[in-house]
Design a protein around this motif. Sequence first.
Motif, PDB file in Angstrom:
ATOM      1  N   GLU A  62       0.816  -1.459   0.146  1.00 35.85           N
ATOM      2  CA  GLU A  62       0.036  -0.279  -0.033  1.00 35.85           C
ATOM      3  C   GLU A  62       0.611   1.266  -0.281  1.00 35.85           C
ATOM      4  OE1 GLU A  62      -2.969  -0.275  -0.906  1.00 35.85           O
ATOM      5  OE2 GLU A  62      -3.012  -2.301  -0.591  1.00 35.85           O
ATOM      6  N   ARG A  63       1.964   1.043   0.781  1.00 35.70           N
ATOM      7  CA  ARG A  63       3.036   2.647   0.846  1.00 35.70           C
ATOM      8  C   ARG A  63       3.584   2.821  -0.662  1.00 35.70           C
ATOM      9  NH1 ARG A  63       5.102   0.702   5.502  1.00 35.70           N
ATOM     10  NH2 ARG A  63       7.095   0.079   4.643  1.00 35.70           N
ATOM     11  N   THR A  64       3.951   1.213  -1.620  1.00 30.58           N
ATOM     12  CA  THR A  64       4.241   1.330  -3.091  1.00 30.58           C
ATOM     13  C   THR A  64       3.490   2.123  -3.604  1.00 30.58           C
ATOM     14  OG1 THR A  64       6.437  -0.212  -2.195  1.00 30.58           O
ATOM     15  CG2 THR A  64       5.457   0.233  -4.673  1.00 30.58           C
ATOM     16  N   ARG A  65       2.312   1.616  -3.799  1.00 31.99           N
ATOM     17  CA  ARG A  65       0.883   1.636  -3.794  1.00 31.99           C
ATOM     18  C   ARG A  65       0.856   3.725  -3.957  1.00 31.99           C
ATOM     19  NH1 ARG A  65      -3.649  -1.130  -5.713  1.00 31.99           N
ATOM     20  NH2 ARG A  65      -2.947  -2.248  -3.818  1.00 31.99           N
ATOM     21  N   SER A  66       0.905   4.138  -3.148  1.00 30.67           N
ATOM     22  CA  SER A  66       1.052   5.664  -3.110  1.00 30.67           C
ATOM     23  C   SER A  66       1.711   6.051  -3.661  1.00 30.67           C
ATOM     24  CB  SER A  66      -0.040   6.396  -1.130  1.00 30.67           C
ATOM     25  OG  SER A  66      -0.214   5.271  -0.468  1.00 30.67           O
ATOM     26  N   ARG A  67       3.216   5.661  -3.540  1.00 30.34           N
ATOM     27  CA  ARG A  67       4.471   6.328  -3.631  1.00 30.34           C
ATOM     28  C   ARG A  67       4.328   6.610  -4.952  1.00 30.34           C
ATOM     29  NH1 ARG A  67      10.215   5.302  -1.114  1.00 30.34           N
ATOM     30  NH2 ARG A  67       9.012   6.825   0.818  1.00 30.34           N
ATOM     31  N   PHE A  68       3.915   5.552  -5.903  1.00 32.63           N
ATOM     32  CA  PHE A  68       4.402   5.478  -7.392  1.00 32.63           C
ATOM     33  C   PHE A  68       2.944   6.589  -7.729  1.00 32.63           C
ATOM     34  CE2 PHE A  68       2.145   4.481 -11.066  1.00 32.63           C
ATOM     35  CZ  PHE A  68       3.097   4.446 -12.558  1.00 32.63           C
ATOM     36  N   ALA A  69       1.602   6.888  -6.703  1.00 28.02           N
ATOM     37  CA  ALA A  69       0.542   7.645  -6.900  1.00 28.02           C
ATOM     38  C   ALA A  69       1.024   9.177  -7.265  1.00 28.02           C
ATOM     39  CB  ALA A  69      -0.123   6.917  -6.414  1.00 28.02           C
ATOM     40  N   LYS A  76      -4.198   7.390  -4.659  1.00 27.65           N
ATOM     41  CA  LYS A  76      -3.399   6.379  -4.348  1.00 27.65           C
ATOM     42  C   LYS A  76      -4.789   5.344  -4.991  1.00 27.65           C
ATOM     43  CE  LYS A  76      -3.076   3.202  -0.751  1.00 27.65           C
ATOM     44  NZ  LYS A  76      -3.048   3.097   1.520  1.00 27.65           N
ATOM     45  N   ASP A  77      -6.237   5.505  -5.270  1.00 23.24           N
ATOM     46  CA  ASP A  77      -6.928   4.719  -5.359  1.00 23.24           C
ATOM     47  C   ASP A  77      -7.078   3.984  -6.562  1.00 23.24           C
ATOM     48  OD1 ASP A  77      -7.521   3.594  -3.249  1.00 23.24           O
ATOM     49  OD2 ASP A  77      -9.294   4.815  -2.715  1.00 23.24           O
ATOM     50  N   GLU A  78      -6.487   5.030  -7.838  1.00 21.37           N
ATOM     51  CA  GLU A  78      -6.027   5.039  -8.941  1.00 21.37           C
ATOM     52  C   GLU A  78      -4.949   4.461  -9.359  1.00 21.37           C
ATOM     53  OE1 GLU A  78      -8.062   9.680 -10.738  1.00 21.37           O
ATOM     54  OE2 GLU A  78      -5.685   9.294  -9.544  1.00 21.37           O
ATOM     55  N   ILE A  79      -4.890   3.980  -8.891  1.00 24.45           N
ATOM     56  CA  ILE A  79      -2.859   2.791  -8.595  1.00 24.45           C
ATOM     57  C   ILE A  79      -3.378   1.188  -9.426  1.00 24.45           C
ATOM     58  CG2 ILE A  79      -0.817   2.391  -8.345  1.00 24.45           C
ATOM     59  CD1 ILE A  79      -1.078   5.498  -9.755  1.00 24.45           C
ATOM     60  N   ALA A  80      -3.607  -0.241  -9.713  1.00 26.66           N
ATOM     61  CA  ALA A  80      -3.260  -1.325  -9.294  1.00 26.66           C
ATOM     62  C   ALA A  80      -1.842  -1.008  -9.925  1.00 26.66           C
ATOM     63  CB  ALA A  80      -4.338  -1.657 -10.715  1.00 26.66           C
ATOM     64  N   VAL A  81      -1.778  -2.546  -8.603  1.00 21.91           N
ATOM     65  CA  VAL A  81      -0.256  -2.971  -8.556  1.00 21.91           C
ATOM     66  C   VAL A  81      -0.003  -4.313  -9.786  1.00 21.91           C
ATOM     67  CG1 VAL A  81       2.170  -4.178  -7.646  1.00 21.91           C
ATOM     68  CG2 VAL A  81       0.430  -2.145  -6.150  1.00 21.91           C
TER      69      VAL A  81
END
Length: 396
Positions: A62-69, A76-81
């Motif tokens: 989840e932190r990586t999702r936020s970091r890429f966002a 954050k909720d616009e990112i899929a891993v």
Amino acid sequence: MTSHFLPLDVLRQEFPATKSAIYMDVANQGLISRTTRRSMDQHLDNRLNGLNDEEVMMELVERTRSRFAQFIGAEKDEIAVTKNASEGINIIGNSIAWRPGDNVVLCRQLEHANNILPWLHLRDKHRVELRVVEADSGAIPCDAVAKAIDSRTRIVTLSTVTMVPGFKTVMEPIAEACKQVGAFLLADASQSVGILHTDVTRLGVDGLVASSYKGLMGQYGLGFLYCRQEWADRLSPAYLARFSVDLGNAPESAPIFDSVKLRAGAPRFEIGHYNFPGVIAAYASMGQLMEIGTPAIEQSVTSVARRLASGLLDLGLPVCGGAPGDHTGSIVALGDPAAVAGSREADSRIQSLHKHLLNNQVIVSVRRGMLRFSLHLYNTADEADRVVGLAKNWLA
């Protein structure tokens, strides 16, 4: 993001490969840093010793999702891993409710195979029209792409920077044309994210895909999909798994009954468990990139690329695109653009120069008949001059 550049001699210590070679093959595979390498040690030690750190790793996902966002100016909720850019492209393509007569617009000559094959498959499966726009001297012609869009266009797909010859794509006219008809603009940013500053709002894209092993300086098997919230919430995933659905506070092992609720936004597209080593690497490498700042990285990289292109051009070598300009990003290519399109055989001299450079510890690659130099933050003006010198010796 901040915008300051570390002294290159300090920065290059993070990349041992730069001591023994001139590495200009980022478009194929980026170097990882010492920091990224060390970041995986604890997790691998835990695996070695049978220790389960899954809860910690899920928090890191989840932190990586936020970091890429944050990295691309998204939420954050616009990112899929994902596993890679290719999976992201397929996710979007197979989430559209296609109707016969719908169309997809692309410039097939300049796209990677993995941004062509999914659309060929959907064309045959759903009787979708593939509207192919011809390349213009090695570039994606933004005006021609925009003109090909009509009320039946569902997706326009293109690279922000092509794999070869590596020109930057002018996005604004295409984004505006997509907006007017409600088409989805999907960008493959594999050759730009991490190297060129990326802001999805400025680009005007609805979706963006990237793998982590090139400009993001991470590992194979880990990528990201950005999907704008308004689109994600109305798209229907082709596949579902535990992390695609919202079970509230229920544990992963909770039973599933007759109805499911999709996760909000892009995470609904995630299938199966995560590549934890890849997540660890991406989190660490993005941290380094953000500390330096992608505006500063872009400025440095494009400066070196322009120097390299000018030097090779001065030798009379066929630099695609000619003199450096707005099209120049992090990639410089030598050869005939007709070879890219497959309408002309590759020049044998390209292979000869490639071999000469490899023999002198310059790591580059040949793609579609063109010699491709692709750069990152650790490349220097001195390296560009040394490559030009080697090319001059080869010509002598």
